[in-house]
Design a protein around this motif. Structure first.
Motif, PDB file in Angstrom:
ATOM      1  N   VAL A 256       0.837  -1.200   0.000  1.00 54.03           N
ATOM      2  CA  VAL A 256       0.000   0.000   0.000  1.00 54.03           C
ATOM      3  C   VAL A 256       0.872   1.251   0.000  1.00 54.03           C
ATOM      4  O   VAL A 256       1.731   1.434   0.866  1.00 54.03           O
ATOM      5  N   GLU A 257       0.637   2.102  -0.988  1.00 55.80           N
ATOM      6  CA  GLU A 257       1.338   3.380  -1.072  1.00 55.80           C
ATOM      7  C   GLU A 257       0.361   4.495  -0.703  1.00 55.80           C
ATOM      8  O   GLU A 257      -0.814   4.451  -1.065  1.00 55.80           O
ATOM      9  N   PHE A 258       0.867   5.491   0.003  1.00 58.88           N
ATOM     10  CA  PHE A 258      -0.048   6.531   0.478  1.00 58.88           C
ATOM     11  C   PHE A 258       0.586   7.912   0.542  1.00 58.88           C
ATOM     12  O   PHE A 258      -0.065   8.877   0.944  1.00 58.88           O
ATOM     13  N   ALA A 259       1.845   8.067   0.129  1.00 60.90           N
ATOM     14  CA  ALA A 259       2.524   9.361   0.260  1.00 60.90           C
ATOM     15  C   ALA A 259       1.808  10.455  -0.524  1.00 60.90           C
ATOM     16  O   ALA A 259       1.751  11.604  -0.078  1.00 60.90           O
ATOM     17  N   ARG A 260       1.244  10.117  -1.700  1.00 64.64           N
ATOM     18  CA  ARG A 260       0.586  11.127  -2.531  1.00 64.64           C
ATOM     19  C   ARG A 260      -0.817  11.465  -2.045  1.00 64.64           C
ATOM     20  O   ARG A 260      -1.409  12.439  -2.491  1.00 64.64           O
ATOM     21  N   SER A 261      -1.374  10.653  -1.150  1.00 68.05           N
ATOM     22  CA  SER A 261      -2.788  10.808  -0.838  1.00 68.05           C
ATOM     23  C   SER A 261      -3.113  11.053   0.634  1.00 68.05           C
ATOM     24  O   SER A 261      -4.213  11.526   0.943  1.00 68.05           O
ATOM     25  N   ILE A 262      -2.197  10.769   1.544  1.00 72.90           N
ATOM     26  CA  ILE A 262      -2.551  10.774   2.953  1.00 72.90           C
ATOM     27  C   ILE A 262      -2.986  12.154   3.432  1.00 72.90           C
ATOM     28  O   ILE A 262      -3.880  12.289   4.268  1.00 72.90           O
ATOM     29  N   GLU A 263      -2.383  13.213   2.867  1.00 68.60           N
ATOM     30  CA  GLU A 263      -2.782  14.550   3.304  1.00 68.60           C
ATOM     31  C   GLU A 263      -4.172  14.904   2.797  1.00 68.60           C
ATOM     32  O   GLU A 263      -4.862  15.732   3.399  1.00 68.60           O
ATOM     33  N   PHE A 264      -4.623  14.276   1.712  1.00 66.95           N
ATOM     34  CA  PHE A 264      -5.958  14.550   1.195  1.00 66.95           C
ATOM     35  C   PHE A 264      -7.017  13.713   1.906  1.00 66.95           C
ATOM     36  O   PHE A 264      -8.125  14.190   2.146  1.00 66.95           O
ATOM     37  N   THR A 265      -6.685  12.481   2.230  1.00 67.01           N
ATOM     38  CA  THR A 265      -7.680  11.585   2.818  1.00 67.01           C
ATOM     39  C   THR A 265      -7.758  11.709   4.333  1.00 67.01           C
ATOM     40  O   THR A 265      -8.813  11.483   4.919  1.00 67.01           O
ATOM     41  N   GLY A 266      -6.644  12.038   4.972  1.00 69.43           N
ATOM     42  CA  GLY A 266      -6.628  12.113   6.430  1.00 69.43           C
ATOM     43  C   GLY A 266      -6.693  10.767   7.117  1.00 69.43           C
ATOM     44  O   GLY A 266      -6.861  10.696   8.342  1.00 69.43           O
ATOM     45  N   ILE A 267      -6.552   9.684   6.353  1.00 69.68           N
ATOM     46  CA  ILE A 267      -6.618   8.344   6.947  1.00 69.68           C
ATOM     47  C   ILE A 267      -5.239   7.993   7.490  1.00 69.68           C
ATOM     48  O   ILE A 267      -4.264   7.966   6.732  1.00 69.68           O
ATOM     49  N   PRO A 268      -5.111   7.697   8.787  1.00 69.22           N
ATOM     50  CA  PRO A 268      -3.795   7.424   9.388  1.00 69.22           C
ATOM     51  C   PRO A 268      -3.302   6.018   9.071  1.00 69.22           C
ATOM     52  O   PRO A 268      -3.146   5.171   9.960  1.00 69.22           O
ATOM     53  N   LEU A 269      -3.002   5.770   7.810  1.00 66.74           N
ATOM     54  CA  LEU A 269      -2.650   4.417   7.384  1.00 66.74           C
ATOM     55  C   LEU A 269      -1.433   3.845   8.098  1.00 66.74           C
ATOM     56  O   LEU A 269      -1.439   2.662   8.472  1.00 66.74           O
ATOM     57  N   PRO A 270      -0.348   4.609   8.292  1.00 70.13           N
ATOM     58  CA  PRO A 270       0.795   4.016   9.006  1.00 70.13           C
ATOM     59  C   PRO A 270       0.415   3.524  10.403  1.00 70.13           C
ATOM     60  O   PRO A 270       0.811   2.418  10.806  1.00 70.13           O
ATOM     61  N   GLU A 271      -0.362   4.328  11.139  1.00 62.64           N
ATOM     62  CA  GLU A 271      -0.769   3.923  12.480  1.00 62.64           C
ATOM     63  C   GLU A 271      -1.702   2.715  12.436  1.00 62.64           C
ATOM     64  O   GLU A 271      -1.608   1.811  13.278  1.00 62.64           O
ATOM     65  N   LEU A 272      -2.593   2.686  11.466  1.00 61.96           N
ATOM     66  CA  LEU A 272      -3.509   1.559  11.340  1.00 61.96           C
ATOM     67  C   LEU A 272      -2.760   0.275  10.983  1.00 61.96           C
ATOM     68  O   LEU A 272      -3.060  -0.800  11.526  1.00 61.96           O
ATOM     69  N   MET A 273      -1.779   0.383  10.096  1.00 58.29           N
ATOM     70  CA  MET A 273      -1.002  -0.795   9.718  1.00 58.29           C
ATOM     71  C   MET A 273      -0.153  -1.280  10.885  1.00 58.29           C
ATOM     72  O   MET A 273      -0.062  -2.487  11.141  1.00 58.29           O
ATOM     73  N   ALA A 274       0.457  -0.346  11.597  1.00 56.65           N
ATOM     74  CA  ALA A 274       1.262  -0.727  12.763  1.00 56.65           C
ATOM     75  C   ALA A 274       0.393  -1.373  13.822  1.00 56.65           C
ATOM     76  O   ALA A 274       0.766  -2.388  14.432  1.00 56.65           O
ATOM     77  N   GLY A 275      -0.788  -0.793  14.051  1.00 56.46           N
ATOM     78  CA  GLY A 275      -1.694  -1.354  15.050  1.00 56.46           C
ATOM     79  C   GLY A 275      -2.155  -2.748  14.686  1.00 56.46           C
ATOM     80  O   GLY A 275      -2.238  -3.639  15.543  1.00 56.46           O
TER      81      GLY A 275
END
Length: 282
Positions: A256-275
């Motif tokens: 899963v790549e998210f660098a281009r989108s995380i600021e637009f979506t606001g979804i905390p993917l790194p934290e969710l994946m780590a959790g």
């Protein structure tokens, strides 16, 4: 968790990998990072390192597939699994897995000879889409509008590259309403984004503008079915919406790549994946 328990395998330490390392450390994990170019692993069952879980972030499908397979034989739990990586990294195998589980998707076929593929496209009708069975970011994806274009595209497909490249994957062209949808599945659906573009190829790598969308329950369930079909625990499921509102699964991304989108979506993917990784290992 015990310290020095999580291993992250990477090709380049991009924004995504740095954010994942920070998220894991924020949950009390020690993270050892390993460049995939430096890994030389014996093909035996001898345990690797401390036997801790491995977050596979190699950008190379070939490296990710082999490394995850070797590490699983050595007793490590790899996220995503070797089976999931092998399936998601091959669009033909992804399509077969979805078909086996009756997941709705565009029609598609696989062919190995130019004239046979053109004849099948003629029978099914234009426009249609041809794409490589392996690849990402919308590269070498082409819309085929008529027989002349079909003959040209199939000629290039079967005359260029090595024998292993001489496989044509042809898919139904979906007339999208100016966007496609991506649903992130981390155990279950956790959110999504809409990728909007005037071009029919709606990859952010090709200039599509990402924006957040609230994932309806029906979309979430479909994405979870698709993830289950390929054995994916942490994946991005790409959906296509037709003009009449039908939703089809297009592709599934295992890294899963998210660098281009995380600021637009606001979804905390790194934290969710780590959790998810931490909970899965308890």
């Amino acid at each position: 968790m015990r310290r020095h328990e999580v291993h992250l395998v990477y090709t380049r330490m991009r924004t995504e990998e740095r954010m994942l390392v920070d998220a894991l450390r924020g949950r009390g994990c020690s993270v050892e990072t390993h460049a995939d170019t430096d890994l030389v692993l014996p093909l035996n069952r001898e345990p690797w390192k401390d036997g801790g879980p491995v977050l596979m972030r190699s950008m190379s499908f070939t490296r990710a597939r082999y490394l995850s397979s070797i590490l699983e034989v050595k007793g490590a739990r790899v996220f995503n699994t070797a089976r999931s990586i092998a399936t998601c990294g091959d669009k033909a195998l992804t399509t077969l897995a979805l078909a086996e589980h009756d997941v709705p998707m565009p029609w598609s076929f696989l062919g190995f000879e130019q004239d046979a593929c053109v004849a099948e496209m003629e029978q099914r009708g234009y426009p249609c889409v041809t794409k490589p069975v392996q690849g990402s970011w919308g590269r070498m994806v082409a819309r085929v509008d008529n027989k002349h274009a079909a003959e040209g595209m199939m000629s290039m497909r079967f005359e260029m590259g090595s024998a292993q490249d001489h496989v044509a994957l042809v898919q139904q062209y979906i007339d999208k309403p100016g966007y496609d949808l991506r649903v992130y599945v981390i155990g279950g659906a956790v959110g999504g984004m809409r990728r909007r573009s005037e071009h029919w190829v709606t990859n952010t790598a090709r200039g599509a503008v990402p924006e957040r969308y609230d994932v309806p329950e029906s979309h979430a369930k479909l994405a979870e079915r698709a993830a289950k079909a390929v054995g994916g625990e942490m994946v991005a499921v790409d959906l296509l919406e037709t003009r009449d509102g039908a939703i089809l699964v297009n592709e599934i991304n295992h890294c899963v790549e998210f660098a281009r989108s995380i600021e637009f979506t606001g979804i905390p993917l790194p934290e969710l994946m780590a959790g998810y990784l931490v909970e899965a290992m308890r």
